[in-house]
Design a protein around this motif. Structure first.
Motif, PDB file in Angstrom:
ATOM      1  N   THR A 179      -2.022  12.584  -2.750  1.00  0.00           N
ATOM      2  CA  THR A 179      -3.325  11.907  -2.692  1.00  0.00           C
ATOM      3  C   THR A 179      -3.646  11.138  -3.978  1.00  0.00           C
ATOM      4  O   THR A 179      -4.683  10.484  -4.058  1.00  0.00           O
ATOM      5  N   ASN A 180      -2.771  11.219  -4.965  1.00  0.00           N
ATOM      6  CA  ASN A 180      -2.970  10.432  -6.192  1.00  0.00           C
ATOM      7  C   ASN A 180      -2.973   8.941  -5.852  1.00  0.00           C
ATOM      8  O   ASN A 180      -2.308   8.511  -4.907  1.00  0.00           O
ATOM      9  N   ASP A 181      -3.703   8.155  -6.623  1.00  0.00           N
ATOM     10  CA  ASP A 181      -3.761   6.718  -6.342  1.00  0.00           C
ATOM     11  C   ASP A 181      -2.569   6.010  -6.999  1.00  0.00           C
ATOM     12  O   ASP A 181      -2.687   5.459  -8.094  1.00  0.00           O
ATOM     13  N   PHE A 182      -1.439   6.027  -6.310  1.00  0.00           N
ATOM     14  CA  PHE A 182      -0.231   5.386  -6.817  1.00  0.00           C
ATOM     15  C   PHE A 182      -0.374   3.863  -6.850  1.00  0.00           C
ATOM     16  O   PHE A 182       0.262   3.204  -7.667  1.00  0.00           O
ATOM     17  N   ASN A 183      -1.198   3.309  -5.950  1.00  0.00           N
ATOM     18  CA  ASN A 183      -1.395   1.850  -5.972  1.00  0.00           C
ATOM     19  C   ASN A 183      -1.932   1.395  -7.325  1.00  0.00           C
ATOM     20  O   ASN A 183      -1.465   0.400  -7.893  1.00  0.00           O
ATOM     21  N   THR A 184      -2.917   2.129  -7.832  1.00  0.00           N
ATOM     22  CA  THR A 184      -3.501   1.795  -9.136  1.00  0.00           C
ATOM     23  C   THR A 184      -2.470   1.997 -10.238  1.00  0.00           C
ATOM     24  O   THR A 184      -2.314   1.158 -11.128  1.00  0.00           O
ATOM     25  N   ASP A 217       0.838  -1.203   0.000  1.00  0.00           N
ATOM     26  CA  ASP A 217       0.000   0.000   0.000  1.00  0.00           C
ATOM     27  C   ASP A 217       0.878   1.260   0.000  1.00  0.00           C
ATOM     28  O   ASP A 217       1.138   1.853   1.038  1.00  0.00           O
ATOM     29  N   PHE A 218       1.316   1.633  -1.191  1.00  0.00           N
ATOM     30  CA  PHE A 218       2.166   2.820  -1.328  1.00  0.00           C
ATOM     31  C   PHE A 218       1.393   4.102  -1.010  1.00  0.00           C
ATOM     32  O   PHE A 218       1.984   5.084  -0.571  1.00  0.00           O
ATOM     33  N   ASN A 219       0.082   4.098  -1.226  1.00  0.00           N
ATOM     34  CA  ASN A 219      -0.704   5.301  -0.898  1.00  0.00           C
ATOM     35  C   ASN A 219      -0.557   5.654   0.575  1.00  0.00           C
ATOM     36  O   ASN A 219      -0.371   6.818   0.936  1.00  0.00           O
ATOM     37  N   THR A 220      -0.656   4.641   1.427  1.00  0.00           N
ATOM     38  CA  THR A 220      -0.505   4.858   2.868  1.00  0.00           C
ATOM     39  C   THR A 220       0.915   5.304   3.196  1.00  0.00           C
ATOM     40  O   THR A 220       1.128   6.249   3.959  1.00  0.00           O
ATOM     41  N   LEU A 221       1.884   4.642   2.592  1.00  0.00           N
ATOM     42  CA  LEU A 221       3.290   5.015   2.785  1.00  0.00           C
ATOM     43  C   LEU A 221       3.504   6.479   2.424  1.00  0.00           C
ATOM     44  O   LEU A 221       4.089   7.244   3.200  1.00  0.00           O
ATOM     45  N   PHE A 222       3.022   6.893   1.262  1.00  0.00           N
ATOM     46  CA  PHE A 222       3.269   8.249   0.777  1.00  0.00           C
ATOM     47  C   PHE A 222       2.576   9.285   1.654  1.00  0.00           C
ATOM     48  O   PHE A 222       3.102  10.369   1.875  1.00  0.00           O
TER      49      PHE A 222
END
Lengths: 331, 331
Positions: free
Chosen positions: B76-81, A78-83
């Motif tokens: 807040t961009n969706d990097f996971n996707t 989960d890179f979103n959480t990391l970022f």
């Protein structure tokens, strides 16, 4: 952290890396970073130590241009959480690098310091032989490399050797000559079997909960037999041989860290053991057995852990953490 | 894509960047990458053109070591996707860089090619004056810089100038001398006001739906008045002046691209307009007015768009896309 500090102070030669004359950015990567915050503590500690060493080596006569940190983990991390966590307090350039570290992730000779903590005892896959009923290494009745069957241990050890070599080869290409790498990974003291260590008993207990599920008919015998943990706790001798065979790195320091004695109530210990087990293994169980079975297994596990905790907690042996400081050879 | 290809073939001098003698990695960044797949098409097109130019310039006598691509967007961009889509077919080293591009994101002089497509008409914030009832630039009754009130246009233009300068300054530090940057951003033809262009009418119609909400008492007058779109469609003259004042880059090419005539049914056009509007603006509306109001507004918008589509579709003017090819000056 202290051992990393010492390693940087004693073994990192910023002069030979060119930091006296260039204002290159010091590049760090954490392989297997998860979602934070541990990775932030680790890389910030490294940066502080590098700044310290830089001051000691050049006495402010050369500028240290700054840091760039590459946070690596698998694509499903989960890179979103990391970022989001990262950006609350950032003093360095950062980037997320998705993908397995059992392969190249960064351009050649671009890293000055690599770090990997509590990841490399995870294998890229369960060795196929241990799931094969035709093989002498079939691990019937166990979900881990418990150390009791020579062929099983051999299969797990071979997989570990292959994975570790792949890791060292990839990092060897990415790290500049003279650059450092710290690896912290789970291991076993010489002569201790997994089934004799507290953590091995813990995995065996989790395995027994899955056996219960099979006996209750909730899962089939085939489902049970096709599940093993992709985990291997190596000996220091084993790791040393792999590093030497790979040849990209010199071993600057290698230590076995024993775990601190855990002074807290029995209830807290059990709670933390179950929560930790869920965090690490529930996804793995869900992927193999489905969500419902995983949930039932962990409920059963909580009860069994309560009943058997004194055995695990009082185990004569404990696993260790290998602390390994490597330096990339200059070609 | 063709214009990028031409720009690389004509303006990228790989020899002066040192690629004849070093086997350095060619580093590309896309600023405002979103979640894909457009960013992948863009960077893969750039890579193909660089390889093409490399072959033309050195005729295979020097090796091109490979590419590293930095995908940037806000935290807040969706990097996971993005990362999941990325890894299905990757031929280059990639990294995600979270954070606003109105600031430094990468180490000094490390980029060879920067790209930013359809992002820079988004401002870092709505200029404060246009929301201030005490200011001559108060934009009462409109949610955008419609071009009808000089003071409003001036405030929006000043914000754009400030943001664009910040962007150019940051990229100026990150891009190596001789490196290229392609900017594609929404703009207006000389002398055309936003309210005269189809897209401006579209935003005005969205604004009228919010005015309806205020008249129905669903939102307050204050809520309405404190909302403006952080968007500015610049003229080519304006952009040119900002780039020249910044001084880091030479303008190698600057073109106005007009939009293709959209040959499809009225129904499809309306559907796409609403879907597109939701994708881009629903989050913005939800943040300001809450989820329910945003939903109601878009339902109303769909109806109104159906009623007024011939006016928007038949607008005498259209906005344009600026295509700008810049080269970083060698210091």
């Amino acid at each position: 952290m202290e051992m990393v500090d010492d390693g940087i102070m004693e073994k990192l030669d910023l002069k030979s890396l060119g930091f006296e004359s260039t204002n290159d950015t010091f590049r760090i990567a954490d392989f297997g970073c998860s979602v934070g915050p541990n990775t932030f503590f680790a890389v910030e500690n490294i940066m502080k130590a590098v700044e310290h060493k830089h001051h000691a080596q050049f006495n402010n006569s050369a500028p240290l241009s700054g840091f760039q940190v590459f946070f690596n983990d698998v694509t499903t991390n989960d890179f979103n959480t990391l970022f989001k966590a990262l950006h609350s307090n950032e003093k360095y350039f950062s980037a997320g690098v998705p993908g397995t570290f059992f392969g190249r992730l960064l351009p050649r000779s671009t890293l000055h310091f690599a770090h990997s903590s509590y990841c490399l005892h995870w294998l890229s896959k369960v060795p196929t032989e241990v799931l094969d009923s035709e093989s002498p290494a079939w691990n019937k009745g166990s979900i881990q490399c418990d150390g009791l069957k020579k062929e099983v241990t051999k299969a797990y050890s071979a997989q570990f050797q292959s994975d570790m070599s792949t890791f060292l080869e990839a990092r060897g290409q990415e790290i500049v000559g003279g650059g450092l790498m710290v690896i912290i990974t789970g291991g076993l003291p010489d002569g201790v079997l997994m089934s004799q260590a507290g953590i091995g008993m813990y995995y065996d207990l989790l395995g027994s909960c899955l056996i219960d599920m099979a006996e209750l008919g909730v899962i089939s015998e085939e489902q049970l037999d096709s599940f093993n943990l992709p985990l291997y706790y190596s000996s220091s001798k084993e790791i040393e041989e792999i590093i030497k065979a790979n040849g990209n790195f010199s071993i600057e320091r290698m230590d076995s860290l024993s775990h601190n004695i855990w002074k807290t109530s029995r209830e807290t210990k059990i709670k933390v053991s179950v929560t930790g087990g869920r965090a690490v293994f529930q996804g793995l169980l869900e992927d193999h057995f489905g969500r419902e079975v995983a949930e039932k297994t962990f409920e059963n596990f909580e009860t069994k852990l309560d009943e058997n905790f004194s055995i695990i907690d009082g185990a004569a042996h404990e696993h260790i953490d290998h602390f390994i400081l490597l330096k990339r050879n200059v070609n």
